[in-house]
Structure formats: C-alpha cells, structure tokens
Scaffold this motif. Sequence first.
Motif, PDB file in Angstrom:
ATOM      1  N   VAL A  17       0.838  -1.202   0.000  1.00 34.59           N
ATOM      2  CA  VAL A  17       0.000   0.000   0.000  1.00 34.59           C
ATOM      3  C   VAL A  17       0.875   1.254   0.000  1.00 34.59           C
ATOM      4  N   LYS A  18       0.230   2.377  -0.310  1.00 32.09           N
ATOM      5  CA  LYS A  18       0.915   3.666  -0.244  1.00 32.09           C
ATOM      6  C   LYS A  18       0.951   4.179   1.195  1.00 32.09           C
ATOM      7  N   TYR A  19      -0.125   3.980   1.929  1.00 32.62           N
ATOM      8  CA  TYR A  19      -0.229   4.395   3.337  1.00 32.62           C
ATOM      9  C   TYR A  19      -0.779   3.234   4.154  1.00 32.62           C
ATOM     10  N   VAL A  20      -0.276   3.068   5.361  1.00 39.84           N
ATOM     11  CA  VAL A  20      -0.791   2.060   6.285  1.00 39.84           C
ATOM     12  C   VAL A  20      -1.268   2.777   7.540  1.00 39.84           C
ATOM     13  N   ARG A  21      -2.553   2.676   7.810  1.00 43.62           N
ATOM     14  CA  ARG A  21      -3.084   3.274   9.033  1.00 43.62           C
ATOM     15  C   ARG A  21      -2.836   2.315  10.194  1.00 43.62           C
ATOM     16  N   ASN A  22      -2.841   2.842  11.410  1.00 41.89           N
ATOM     17  CA  ASN A  22      -2.579   2.020  12.596  1.00 41.89           C
ATOM     18  C   ASN A  22      -3.519   0.832  12.704  1.00 41.89           C
ATOM     19  N   GLU A  23      -4.794   1.038  12.381  1.00 47.24           N
ATOM     20  CA  GLU A  23      -5.752  -0.071  12.505  1.00 47.24           C
ATOM     21  C   GLU A  23      -5.466  -1.177  11.489  1.00 47.24           C
ATOM     22  N   HIS A  24      -4.885  -0.825  10.341  1.00 47.35           N
ATOM     23  CA  HIS A  24      -4.520  -1.847   9.360  1.00 47.35           C
ATOM     24  C   HIS A  24      -3.310  -2.651   9.843  1.00 47.35           C
ATOM     25  N   HIS A  34      -2.821 -15.012  15.269  1.00 44.01           N
ATOM     26  CA  HIS A  34      -3.907 -15.987  15.398  1.00 44.01           C
ATOM     27  C   HIS A  34      -3.949 -17.013  14.281  1.00 44.01           C
ATOM     28  N   THR A  35      -2.886 -17.113  13.500  1.00 42.60           N
ATOM     29  CA  THR A  35      -2.811 -18.150  12.481  1.00 42.60           C
ATOM     30  C   THR A  35      -1.635 -19.056  12.798  1.00 42.60           C
ATOM     31  N   ASP A  36      -1.623 -20.231  12.174  1.00 42.67           N
ATOM     32  CA  ASP A  36      -0.527 -21.160  12.469  1.00 42.67           C
ATOM     33  C   ASP A  36       0.742 -20.733  11.743  1.00 42.67           C
ATOM     34  N   GLU A  37       1.807 -21.508  11.968  1.00 44.94           N
ATOM     35  CA  GLU A  37       3.115 -21.125  11.438  1.00 44.94           C
ATOM     36  C   GLU A  37       3.216 -21.214   9.919  1.00 44.94           C
ATOM     37  N   LYS A  38       2.234 -21.809   9.263  1.00 38.18           N
ATOM     38  CA  LYS A  38       2.272 -21.926   7.803  1.00 38.18           C
ATOM     39  C   LYS A  38       1.751 -20.677   7.097  1.00 38.18           C
ATOM     40  N   VAL A  39       0.962 -19.860   7.778  1.00 35.61           N
ATOM     41  CA  VAL A  39       0.347 -18.687   7.153  1.00 35.61           C
ATOM     42  C   VAL A  39       1.021 -17.420   7.695  1.00 35.61           C
ATOM     43  N   ASN A  40       1.486 -16.569   6.779  1.00 35.88           N
ATOM     44  CA  ASN A  40       2.212 -15.359   7.159  1.00 35.88           C
ATOM     45  C   ASN A  40       1.669 -14.151   6.411  1.00 35.88           C
ATOM     46  N   PHE A  41       1.391 -13.082   7.145  1.00 35.56           N
ATOM     47  CA  PHE A  41       0.866 -11.850   6.585  1.00 35.56           C
ATOM     48  C   PHE A  41       1.921 -10.749   6.692  1.00 35.56           C
ATOM     49  N   PHE A  42       2.035  -9.952   5.630  1.00 33.69           N
ATOM     50  CA  PHE A  42       2.953  -8.821   5.607  1.00 33.69           C
ATOM     51  C   PHE A  42       2.199  -7.578   5.165  1.00 33.69           C
ATOM     52  N   ALA A  43       2.497  -6.443   5.780  1.00 32.74           N
ATOM     53  CA  ALA A  43       2.022  -5.140   5.310  1.00 32.74           C
ATOM     54  C   ALA A  43       3.266  -4.385   4.855  1.00 32.74           C
ATOM     55  N   ILE A  44       3.267  -3.970   3.599  1.00 29.43           N
ATOM     56  CA  ILE A  44       4.423  -3.316   3.000  1.00 29.43           C
ATOM     57  C   ILE A  44       4.003  -1.941   2.494  1.00 29.43           C
ATOM     58  N   LYS A  45       4.753  -0.926   2.881  1.00 28.33           N
ATOM     59  CA  LYS A  45       4.530   0.423   2.366  1.00 28.33           C
ATOM     60  C   LYS A  45       5.509   0.639   1.214  1.00 28.33           C
ATOM     61  N   MET A  46       4.981   1.022   0.053  1.00 30.61           N
ATOM     62  CA  MET A  46       5.831   1.232  -1.112  1.00 30.61           C
ATOM     63  C   MET A  46       6.002   2.718  -1.370  1.00 30.61           C
ATOM     64  N   GLU A  47       7.238   3.116  -1.613  1.00 31.63           N
ATOM     65  CA  GLU A  47       7.557   4.491  -1.980  1.00 31.63           C
ATOM     66  C   GLU A  47       8.295   4.461  -3.309  1.00 31.63           C
ATOM     67  N   LEU A  48       8.224   5.551  -4.041  1.00 26.49           N
ATOM     68  CA  LEU A  48       9.023   5.695  -5.259  1.00 26.49           C
ATOM     69  C   LEU A  48      10.128   6.698  -4.982  1.00 26.49           C
ATOM     70  N   TRP A  49      11.345   6.289  -5.245  1.00 28.00           N
ATOM     71  CA  TRP A  49      12.502   7.145  -5.024  1.00 28.00           C
ATOM     72  C   TRP A  49      13.161   7.458  -6.355  1.00 28.00           C
ATOM     73  N   GLN A  50      13.671   8.675  -6.444  1.00 26.70           N
ATOM     74  CA  GLN A  50      14.382   9.080  -7.636  1.00 26.70           C
ATOM     75  C   GLN A  50      15.596   9.904  -7.221  1.00 26.70           C
ATOM     76  N   ILE A  51      16.725   9.573  -7.787  1.00 21.89           N
ATOM     77  CA  ILE A  51      17.954  10.318  -7.514  1.00 21.89           C
ATOM     78  C   ILE A  51      18.321  11.056  -8.796  1.00 21.89           C
TER      79      ILE A  51
END
Length: 127
Positions: A17-24, A34-51
């Motif tokens: 996502v572009k923004y992650v709110r605290n509740e997300h 609350h899930t077993d070791e086989k299921v994994n959730f990630f929240a990733i914030k993506m930014e675009l960088w330019q040099i």
Amino acid sequence: MITYASGYDAEIIIWIVKYVRNEHKQAIDWLNEHTDEKVNFFAIKMELWQIGNSPCAPKFNIISKPNDWAKAVKKSTRLSNLTETKVLQLEFWNQLSLRQNRHNVFKTQNNPSELFLSLKFAFKPLD
C-alpha cells in the motif's frame, strides 16, 4: 486480500500500500498472532525514489511481519502439555512482544536463536 488468499490456499499474503493506518497494521499483527506457522501476513509500504534524473525505483518498507519466535513457541507448545504457570508465562512474553512491535520500545534479532533485547530509556530531569 483474504478472499483471494483463501481461494488459492496461499501461505504468504503480502499487502502493498501507499499508506498504512494504525488499525490496518493492528489487523495484520492480529492475523499473524492468530494463524498457524504456515500462514504469514505482511504489510508493505511502497515508496518511489528518484535520484537526480534517474528512473524512479520502488522502495519497500516492512510495516508488519510475522513474529517467527512467537509462532515457533506456539508450534512447540502444541506438542507438549503446558502447566498453568507456563501458559501465563507464554502469554506474558507474547504480549510484551506485541507491545514492543507497536511502540518500538525494544529491538530484537530476527532469528529466535539469537534473541536479545535492548531497552530504550527516556529520563526526565528531577526538579
């Protein structure tokens, strides 16, 4: 996200996502707890960088990820009977881990076998 994950029987679910709110973030943390070791959730914030005049490049920041240590403990405890005291101790450490993730109070190694904690302290001057 969960609908597609269940349809494909996914074990790794990445929400970019572009923004992650605290509740997300809280929701992703809860799913990981609350899930077993086989299921994994990630929240990733993506930014675009330019040099300078270079093409834009993505930068991915992990906002929420599974707690491998807690999942490993949960898995091992399913294999044995825990006393009431051990259950309370496990709950204490799980709650401490949750708080440190939410408030960045502690720093931990990612590898459970190399676990260490370093506290950040703030001191208020005495009058």
